[in-house]
Design an enzyme around this catalytic site. Structure first.
Site, PDB file in Angstrom:
ATOM      1  N   ASP A  85       4.134  -0.980 -38.046  1.00  0.00           N
ATOM      2  CA  ASP A  85       5.345  -1.797 -37.961  1.00  0.00           C
ATOM      3  C   ASP A  85       5.325  -2.950 -38.958  1.00  0.00           C
ATOM      4  O   ASP A  85       4.271  -3.358 -39.451  1.00  0.00           O
ATOM      5  CB  ASP A  85       5.473  -2.398 -36.558  1.00  0.00           C
ATOM      6  CG  ASP A  85       5.810  -1.379 -35.491  1.00  0.00           C
ATOM      7  OD1 ASP A  85       5.818  -0.171 -35.786  1.00  0.00           O
ATOM      8  OD2 ASP A  85       6.053  -1.808 -34.342  1.00  0.00           O
TER       9      ASP A  85
ATOM     10  N   HIS B  73      12.879  -0.309 -37.884  1.00  0.00           N
ATOM     11  CA  HIS B  73      12.399  -1.329 -36.945  1.00  0.00           C
ATOM     12  C   HIS B  73      13.458  -2.393 -36.712  1.00  0.00           C
ATOM     13  O   HIS B  73      13.396  -3.110 -35.726  1.00  0.00           O
ATOM     14  CB  HIS B  73      11.114  -1.958 -37.492  1.00  0.00           C
ATOM     15  CG  HIS B  73      10.297  -2.683 -36.474  1.00  0.00           C
ATOM     16  ND1 HIS B  73      10.355  -2.432 -35.113  1.00  0.00           N
ATOM     17  CD2 HIS B  73       9.355  -3.679 -36.608  1.00  0.00           C
ATOM     18  CE1 HIS B  73       9.503  -3.218 -34.471  1.00  0.00           C
ATOM     19  NE2 HIS B  73       8.893  -3.984 -35.348  1.00  0.00           N
TER      20      HIS B  73
ATOM     21  N   HIS C  39      13.482  -9.039 -37.451  1.00  0.00           N
ATOM     22  CA  HIS C  39      12.573  -8.856 -36.310  1.00  0.00           C
ATOM     23  C   HIS C  39      13.041  -9.586 -35.051  1.00  0.00           C
ATOM     24  O   HIS C  39      12.273  -9.755 -34.108  1.00  0.00           O
ATOM     25  CB  HIS C  39      11.155  -9.310 -36.679  1.00  0.00           C
ATOM     26  CG  HIS C  39      10.084  -8.601 -35.903  1.00  0.00           C
ATOM     27  ND1 HIS C  39       9.605  -9.073 -34.701  1.00  0.00           N
ATOM     28  CD2 HIS C  39       9.408  -7.451 -36.149  1.00  0.00           C
ATOM     29  CE1 HIS C  39       8.663  -8.265 -34.240  1.00  0.00           C
ATOM     30  NE2 HIS C  39       8.524  -7.258 -35.092  1.00  0.00           N
TER      31      HIS C  39
ATOM     32  N   HIS D 261       0.083  -2.209 -37.468  1.00  0.00           N
ATOM     33  CA  HIS D 261       1.009  -2.934 -38.345  1.00  0.00           C
ATOM     34  C   HIS D 261       0.511  -2.886 -39.785  1.00  0.00           C
ATOM     35  O   HIS D 261      -0.694  -2.944 -40.021  1.00  0.00           O
ATOM     36  CB  HIS D 261       1.136  -4.400 -37.915  1.00  0.00           C
ATOM     37  CG  HIS D 261       1.734  -4.585 -36.557  1.00  0.00           C
ATOM     38  ND1 HIS D 261       1.010  -4.366 -35.394  1.00  0.00           N
ATOM     39  CD2 HIS D 261       2.981  -4.951 -36.169  1.00  0.00           C
ATOM     40  CE1 HIS D 261       1.795  -4.596 -34.347  1.00  0.00           C
ATOM     41  NE2 HIS D 261       2.990  -4.954 -34.788  1.00  0.00           N
TER      42      HIS D 261
END
Length: 219
Positions: A16, A67, A71, A161
């Protein structure tokens, strides 16, 4: 979806918050060394800044999922805004990589029935996870690998990540942790290999498996 139902020894590797210079290349190099594939859930704030890195991910044969535009937690937006953000993010990402995007990972893994419906109305499949590498925390590499292995078995979706979201991605989660993400990927894949497991992208794992769905709602 939190796992894959499969009899194959496939551990699904997911990354991610990228792409991120330095980290993404290091992860790609480690995956290449072990002939593994992975699914990268990218932020459009990063894709716009580092399109060449995303091109490397695609050229190496890995899978790309969305994603988010940034964020920020989707649970803080009304449903129509969630739908707008995921639709526009998907369209922009598909234009960049030249292929369809199916998978979506909500930032922080937070979703409610309302945001889930908004995301799936656009044809995206939310993907969450099981074991994690804890690579957003300042712990040792050994602790990260040991934690991920405790829940790793065929069909498990492992959270890792290749980036760390920050103010440029709409959030402030403090300073980035000290972690060599390439070394961590190598350690994980080596330990998986010792257990007869191999790293695969979600799409590759689903060639011989099927989605395992269960409700996961949290804010």
């Amino acid at each position: 979806m939190c796992a894959v139902r499969t009899s194959a020894p496939h551990v699904v590797l997911t990354y991610d918050d990228g792409p991120e210079p330095g980290s993404t290349e290091a992860v790609l190099e480690a995956l290449r060394a072990f002939r593994a594939t992975a699914t990268f859930f990218v932020l459009m704030t990063r894709v716009r800044r580092f399109p060449g890195l995303l091109a490397e991910v695609v050229a190496e044969g890995h899978e790309v999922g969305l994603h988010g535009l940034d964020h920020r937690r989707l649970t803080g937006f009304p449903a129509d805004e969630v739908e707008r953000r995921t639709r526009s993010g998907r369209a922009e990402l598909e234009d960049v990589i030249g292929r369809a995007v199916t998978w979506f990972r909500p930032p922080y893994g937070t979703q409610s029935p309302r945001t889930w419906r908004a995301v799936t109305r656009d044809g995206l499949v939310p993907v969450l996870w099981g074991p994690t590498l804890r690579d957003w925390q300042d712990v040792s590499q050994d602790e990260r690998v040991a934690g991920a292995l405790r829940g790793s078995r065929g069909g498990a979706i492992v959270l890792g990540h290749d980036g760390f979201a920050g103010p440029e991605d709409g959030v402030d989660d403090g300073p980035a942790p000290l972690v060599d993400r390439g070394d961590l990927t190598r350690r994980l894949l080596r330990a998986c290999g010792e257990r007869g497991l191999v790293g695969r992208s979600l799409g590759d794992a689903l060639v011989v498996g099927e989605q395992s769905r269960r409700a996961w709602f949290r804010r």
